[in-house]
Design a protein around this motif. Structure first.
Motif, PDB file in Angstrom:
ATOM      1  N   VAL A 159       9.491  19.471 -23.907  1.00  0.00           N
ATOM      2  CA  VAL A 159       8.388  18.536 -23.993  1.00  0.00           C
ATOM      3  C   VAL A 159       8.497  17.537 -22.843  1.00  0.00           C
ATOM      4  O   VAL A 159       9.580  17.341 -22.278  1.00  0.00           O
ATOM      5  N   LEU A 187       5.799  16.460 -30.725  1.00  0.00           N
ATOM      6  CA  LEU A 187       5.451  17.365 -29.629  1.00  0.00           C
ATOM      7  C   LEU A 187       6.233  18.672 -29.720  1.00  0.00           C
ATOM      8  O   LEU A 187       5.692  19.757 -29.453  1.00  0.00           O
ATOM      9  N   GLU A 207      -2.282  20.839 -30.592  1.00  0.00           N
ATOM     10  CA  GLU A 207      -2.007  19.434 -30.240  1.00  0.00           C
ATOM     11  C   GLU A 207      -1.288  18.772 -31.423  1.00  0.00           C
ATOM     12  O   GLU A 207      -1.816  18.731 -32.533  1.00  0.00           O
ATOM     13  N   SER A 230       0.776  15.607 -30.743  1.00  0.00           N
ATOM     14  CA  SER A 230       1.518  14.533 -30.063  1.00  0.00           C
ATOM     15  C   SER A 230       1.767  13.315 -30.934  1.00  0.00           C
ATOM     16  O   SER A 230       2.673  12.538 -30.667  1.00  0.00           O
ATOM     17  N   ALA A 288       7.786  14.144 -23.006  1.00  0.00           N
ATOM     18  CA  ALA A 288       7.426  12.968 -23.815  1.00  0.00           C
ATOM     19  C   ALA A 288       7.336  11.724 -22.940  1.00  0.00           C
ATOM     20  O   ALA A 288       6.631  10.787 -23.280  1.00  0.00           O
ATOM     21  N   THR A 299      -0.184  20.693 -25.876  1.00  0.00           N
ATOM     22  CA  THR A 299       0.149  19.365 -25.367  1.00  0.00           C
ATOM     23  C   THR A 299       1.656  19.268 -25.166  1.00  0.00           C
ATOM     24  O   THR A 299       2.422  19.479 -26.103  1.00  0.00           O
ATOM     25  N   ARG A 300       2.088  18.931 -23.942  1.00  0.00           N
ATOM     26  CA  ARG A 300       3.538  18.772 -23.680  1.00  0.00           C
ATOM     27  C   ARG A 300       3.950  17.308 -23.710  1.00  0.00           C
ATOM     28  O   ARG A 300       5.127  17.000 -23.781  1.00  0.00           O
ATOM     29  N   GLY A 301       3.005  16.381 -23.606  1.00  0.00           N
ATOM     30  CA  GLY A 301       3.315  14.961 -23.629  1.00  0.00           C
ATOM     31  C   GLY A 301       2.154  14.196 -23.027  1.00  0.00           C
ATOM     32  O   GLY A 301       1.191  14.837 -22.585  1.00  0.00           O
ATOM     33  N   HIS A 354      -1.580  15.052 -22.514  1.00  0.00           N
ATOM     34  CA  HIS A 354      -2.442  14.578 -23.598  1.00  0.00           C
ATOM     35  C   HIS A 354      -3.611  13.726 -23.084  1.00  0.00           C
ATOM     36  O   HIS A 354      -4.746  13.849 -23.564  1.00  0.00           O
TER      37      HIS A 354
END
Ligand code: KG4
Ligand code: ZN
Length: 331
Positions: free
Chosen positions: A329, A90, A10, A12, A331, A81-83, A113
């Motif tokens: 990501v 990220l 993680e 982010s 985001a 975590t991708r966003g 997240h």
């Protein structure tokens, strides 16, 4: 779905995190906080965060594996975590997770997240099963999550402007306190009177389940300006106590409103602001009054961490090598 050993990453925001879980048991949960690097700016600087993640991610992953007494070859999947979050931050986590997973021919699980904050409650000991309402309040997010299943949640309400933690961080800056502002305000508020200053709780303007903290921040600015230099010093604790109370009152009021219809029997808290003593006290009182179960995870599971990402990933479909190599990501 993945029920075995998971390595999660993680990155982010400003904490570089890696963890290993086995089922719902946390084997390691390593968090390298960059707070000191951002303190002199009074908040997180995205560019600084990305560069720190780059330096820290490999040692943090190694520490997580070592503390869990395991190796990459022995994990069933890698989660990341991708966003949502800072894009550059990220990217470091995602690139690392993709490389580790691809190199070891493991599957990869992309996690939201906020689903992670919710899923912190699914970990041992005493996991909380849905349905429940989770109030997530951090530096980046403030929302009420209606959790009906392990695999996701509904957003019942969210902030329309600043996050609660962001409001505390900005307020702390106005009061000349250090970053992160939440703990600094909480400490100072112990010596202050929460009724000394009347600050808006933002109920009238936002009657639904959404939050707003920007008006409160402006009210604090005017209160500070209204005091002379000498006066500010002597009223600082009162301002901190009044400001903290206004932030907490709004969080508790919206939570109470979400619970009003009687649909939910359990409540959980997540995000860095959930470490706040006054908030915990007020939510505990609310739950006692309405005879609801209250789940308070440990502070390390409240703030950003990778164990919560691993926990959420158990309820998300994994992608097999090489299907995830093109992931970007979210985001
Ligand atoms: O979850 P977190 O560690 O990181 C993200 O923002 O995602 O939350 C950090 C936020 C900061 O705004 C910090 O001021 C706030 O949580 N915070 C607190 C306390 N500890 C941290 N706010 C109020 N009281 C605290 N004890
Ligand atoms: Zn967070």
């Amino acid at each position: 779905l993945t029920s075995g050993r998971i390595l999660a990453i993680e990155t982010s925001c400003d904490d570089t995190c890696a963890a290993v879980i086995d089922g719902g048991e946390v084997r390691s949960n390593v968090i390298s906080s960059q707070a000191a690097s951002h303190a002199r700016y009074g908040g997180v600087v995205p560019e600084v965060a990305s560069r720190h993640h780059l330096e820290l991610i490999n040692p943090v992953v190694e520490a997580a594996l070592a503390q869990a007494g395991t190796e990459l070859g022995d994990v069933e999947a890698v989660a990341v975590t991708r966003g949502p979050g800072l894009i550059g931050a990220l990217l470091v986590g995602l690139a690392t997770a993709k490389s580790l997973a691809a190199g070891a021919r493991k599957s990869l699980i992309g996690v939201d997240h906020l689903h992670g904050h919710v899923a912190a409650n699914f970990l041992a000991p005493e996991p909380l099963d849905p349905p429940f309402v989770c109030l997530i309040a951090s530096g980046g997010h403030t929302l009420l999550a209606g959790v009906r299943e392990h695999g996701g949640f509904d957003t019942l309400g969210e902030t329309l402007d600043d996050a609660a933690g962001e409001a505390l961080d900005k307020g702390a800056r106005l009061l000349g306190l250090s970053y992160p502002g939440g703990p600094a305000i909480e400490r100072l508020a112990e010596d202050g009177d929460p009724h000394a200053f009347e600050l808006p709780v933002a109920m009238a303007r936002h009657p639904g389940l959404d939050f707003s903290f920007s008006g409160l921040k402006t009210a604090l600015l005017y209160a500070v300006r209204g005091l002379g230099d000498g006066e500010l010093e002597s009223r600082r604790a009162d301002l901190a106590a009044s400001y903290q109370a206004a932030v907490v009152e709004q969080l508790v009021a919206k939570l109470a409103r979400a619970l009003a219809a009687g649909e939910w029997n359990a409540v959980a808290l997540g995000g860095g602001v959930a470490a706040n003593g006054l908030l915990r006290e007020r939510v505990a009182a609310l739950c006692a009054e309405r005879e609801l179960e209250l789940k308070l995870v440990s502070p390390e599971l409240c703030t950003d961490n990778a164990a919560m990402i691993a926990s959420a990933s158990r309820f998300v479909e994994a992608a097999e090598f090489p299907d995830y190599l093109g992931w970007d990501v979210a985001a």
